[in-house]
Design a protein around this motif. Structure first.
Motif, PDB file in Angstrom:
ATOM      1  N   UNK A 106     -16.370  40.391   7.062  1.00 56.81           N
ATOM      2  CA  UNK A 106     -16.646  39.373   6.055  1.00 56.81           C
ATOM      3  C   UNK A 106     -16.160  39.846   4.681  1.00 56.81           C
ATOM      4  N   UNK A 107     -14.869  40.182   4.604  1.00 54.73           N
ATOM      5  CA  UNK A 107     -14.223  40.545   3.359  1.00 54.73           C
ATOM      6  C   UNK A 107     -12.998  39.661   3.167  1.00 54.73           C
ATOM      7  N   UNK A 108     -12.762  39.255   1.922  1.00 53.80           N
ATOM      8  CA  UNK A 108     -11.695  38.302   1.645  1.00 53.80           C
ATOM      9  C   UNK A 108     -10.968  38.693   0.361  1.00 53.80           C
ATOM     10  N   UNK A 158     -11.878  26.780 -14.967  1.00 56.06           N
ATOM     11  CA  UNK A 158     -13.087  25.962 -15.087  1.00 56.06           C
ATOM     12  C   UNK A 158     -14.102  26.299 -13.997  1.00 56.06           C
ATOM     13  N   UNK A 159     -13.692  26.212 -12.757  1.00 57.83           N
ATOM     14  CA  UNK A 159     -14.588  26.495 -11.627  1.00 57.83           C
ATOM     15  C   UNK A 159     -13.785  27.115 -10.495  1.00 57.83           C
ATOM     16  N   UNK A 160     -14.382  28.104  -9.840  1.00 60.71           N
ATOM     17  CA  UNK A 160     -13.777  28.700  -8.653  1.00 60.71           C
ATOM     18  C   UNK A 160     -14.809  28.692  -7.532  1.00 60.71           C
ATOM     19  N   UNK A 161     -14.378  28.289  -6.346  1.00 60.62           N
ATOM     20  CA  UNK A 161     -15.286  28.166  -5.205  1.00 60.62           C
ATOM     21  C   UNK A 161     -14.734  28.905  -3.988  1.00 60.62           C
ATOM     22  N   UNK A 162     -15.607  29.614  -3.303  1.00 59.23           N
ATOM     23  CA  UNK A 162     -15.262  30.221  -2.019  1.00 59.23           C
ATOM     24  C   UNK A 162     -15.751  29.290  -0.920  1.00 59.23           C
ATOM     25  N   UNK A 163     -14.823  28.806  -0.092  1.00 59.98           N
ATOM     26  CA  UNK A 163     -15.158  27.908   1.017  1.00 59.98           C
ATOM     27  C   UNK A 163     -15.098  28.698   2.325  1.00 59.98           C
ATOM     28  N   UNK A 164     -16.233  28.801   3.017  1.00 63.42           N
ATOM     29  CA  UNK A 164     -16.311  29.504   4.295  1.00 63.42           C
ATOM     30  C   UNK A 164     -16.797  28.539   5.374  1.00 63.42           C
ATOM     31  N   UNK A 165     -16.145  28.592   6.532  1.00 65.47           N
ATOM     32  CA  UNK A 165     -16.561  27.727   7.633  1.00 65.47           C
ATOM     33  C   UNK A 165     -17.512  28.492   8.536  1.00 65.47           C
ATOM     34  N   UNK A 167     -15.654  31.717  10.140  1.00 65.37           N
ATOM     35  CA  UNK A 167     -14.284  31.727  10.655  1.00 65.37           C
ATOM     36  C   UNK A 167     -13.432  32.676   9.815  1.00 65.37           C
ATOM     37  N   UNK A 168     -12.548  33.420  10.488  1.00 68.21           N
ATOM     38  CA  UNK A 168     -11.651  34.351   9.800  1.00 68.21           C
ATOM     39  C   UNK A 168     -10.220  33.836   9.885  1.00 68.21           C
ATOM     40  N   UNK A 169      -9.373  34.346   8.991  1.00 68.14           N
ATOM     41  CA  UNK A 169      -7.972  33.942   9.003  1.00 68.14           C
ATOM     42  C   UNK A 169      -7.215  34.480  10.190  1.00 68.14           C
ATOM     43  N   UNK A 170      -7.769  35.499  10.863  1.00 70.62           N
ATOM     44  CA  UNK A 170      -7.057  36.127  11.974  1.00 70.62           C
ATOM     45  C   UNK A 170      -7.310  35.416  13.299  1.00 70.62           C
ATOM     46  N   UNK A 199     -10.904  30.843   5.720  1.00 71.47           N
ATOM     47  CA  UNK A 199     -11.537  31.041   4.412  1.00 71.47           C
ATOM     48  C   UNK A 199     -10.582  30.606   3.304  1.00 71.47           C
ATOM     49  N   UNK A 200     -11.131  29.989   2.278  1.00 74.96           N
ATOM     50  CA  UNK A 200     -10.279  29.394   1.247  1.00 74.96           C
ATOM     51  C   UNK A 200     -10.944  29.510  -0.117  1.00 74.96           C
TER      52      UNK A 200
END
Length: 390
Positions: free
Chosen positions: A105-107, A121-128, A220-223, A231-232
């Motif tokens: 769980x590192x991004x 202005x705003x930054x968001x971490x989107x995780x599924x 969910x991971x990118x791999x 992750x986005x």
């Protein structure tokens, strides 16, 4: 059609600088080369309008994140015209995929395409969040604490990183779907010092504070998972153009100069446009009105990197402003006075007012940048909303 208009304008403006026309008749290659130069110059100028030096490189076409597609459809109509200038925070939204592609769980996200002059202005971490495995569905825990940390280098050389808490909240253990965490503070620090971007770390604990079984709480991971669940990082910024555009705002917060009407203004039919051209050929002057002017991105050669829209109707204003000017021609007081002076011929050389756009709307572009990030950007004053005599 749009390129033809630009080319004609460029040709008209450069008439004096050209050699005599017969040279081009004698040398068709010269005319062909000049036509290509005009097209190249026109496209370069159009890129400048969109804030780019060159069109983004086209790699293997990826699927845009559903979040970005939904956001575009929320703020723009089918032609890309802004529904409401206040729906979007700032004028630019970017999505970045995780570059670490770790099973842990590192991004980490590469933000090199964001200009340092842009205001974060705003930054968001989107995780599924994935559904727990069936064997663990009956776990006694119903909620867990998910915390997002910024990795901070304070070691001065011994390769150990401290963590700085950015966001933390409870989420249901048995839920599935997107979870969003605000990480604005981290992104702002990364923009000040690019080298400080060591990534993010996510920790999942029970309500008692103990470490949670990662087989029970999985993201969910990118791999190992489909691109649609990767992750986005979603970043909302303002490049300064929006602030200038909002200066013409009334006290109640409604944009006076570029607010979109509740119902779209009816565009003249192609039959009407043809009749206008026919009447002008016969020397009959038509009153000032708004006519179609479609910008086709595929025709320009941009369809490879623009997701939406495929093109848009910029419209243009055409026609005369004869005396007397009726209110249907939306004249300014200055135009009315100028029309009167022209009609009475009180001063030599005073022309009739011009038919110009008196209301302009913004459009939204959804596209891939050079790093294959998807960008949603809003551009002011791109559509003639109505025409009047000025």
């Amino acid at each position: 059609m749009f390129m033809i208009v630009i080319a004609v304008a460029a040709l008209a403006c450069s008439t004096r600088a050209r050699p005599p026309a017969f040279n081009y008749l004698e040398d068709p290659y010269a005319a062909e080369n000049e036509s290509e130069e005009v097209r190249s110059a026109a496209i370069k100028r159009l890129l400048e309008v969109f804030g780019m030096e060159d069109p983004p490189a086209i790699h293997g076409r990826m699927q845009p994140p559903q979040y970005m597609l939904d956001l575009y459809n929320t703020v723009a109509d089918v032609d890309g015209v802004t529904k409401d200038p206040y729906l979007l925070e700032g004028n630019t939204v970017r999505s970045f995929f995780d570059k670490l592609r770790s099973e842990q769980v590192e991004f980490r996200f590469n933000l090199s395409t964001v200009a340092r002059t842009e205001k974060i202005l705003t930054a968001e971490l989107h995780l599924f969040k994935l559904r727990p495995q069936a064997a663990l569905m009956f776990n006694r825990h119903h909620f867990c604490q998910v915390s997002v940390y910024q990795l901070v280098d304070t070691s001065k050389g011994n390769n150990t990183h401290e963590r700085k808490l950015l966001s933390s909240r409870l989420i249901p253990v048995h839920s599935t779907g997107w979870e969003v965490f605000t990480i604005t503070q981290a992104v702002r620090s990364w923009m000040v010092d690019e080298g400080s971007n060591l990534g993010l770390h996510v920790v999942v604990r029970t309500l008692g504070g103990s470490q949670m079984d990662l087989k029970l709480i999985r993201f969910a991971s990118g791999r190992n998972h489909h691109q649609s669940k990767q992750p986005m990082l979603v970043l909302f910024t303002d490049d300064g153009r929006r602030s200038a555009a909002l200066e013409n705002t009334d006290p109640d917060g409604m944009d006076i100069t570029s607010s979109l009407p509740q119902a779209p203004m009816p565009a003249p039919s192609s039959r009407l446009a043809r009749s206008v051209d026919h009447l002008e050929e016969e020397g009959v002057s038509m009153p000032c009105q708004r006519l179609p002017l479609y910008v086709d991105f595929e025709e320009i050669g941009w369809s490879g990197w623009i997701v939406s829209p495929r093109g848009y109707n910029a419209y243009h204003c055409k026609g005369s402003c004869p005396f007397p000017l009726g209110q249907n021609m939306r004249p300014t007081n200055h135009a009315t006075v100028q029309s009167i002076i022209n009609a009475l011929k009180l001063i030599k050389g005073i022309e009739t007012p011009c038919c110009v756009a008196d209301k302009l709307f913004s459009i939204n572009l959804l596209y891939f940048d050079d790093d294959e990030n998807v960008v949603l950007k809003q551009y002011n004053d791109m559509v003639a909303g109505s025409c009047g005599c000025h």
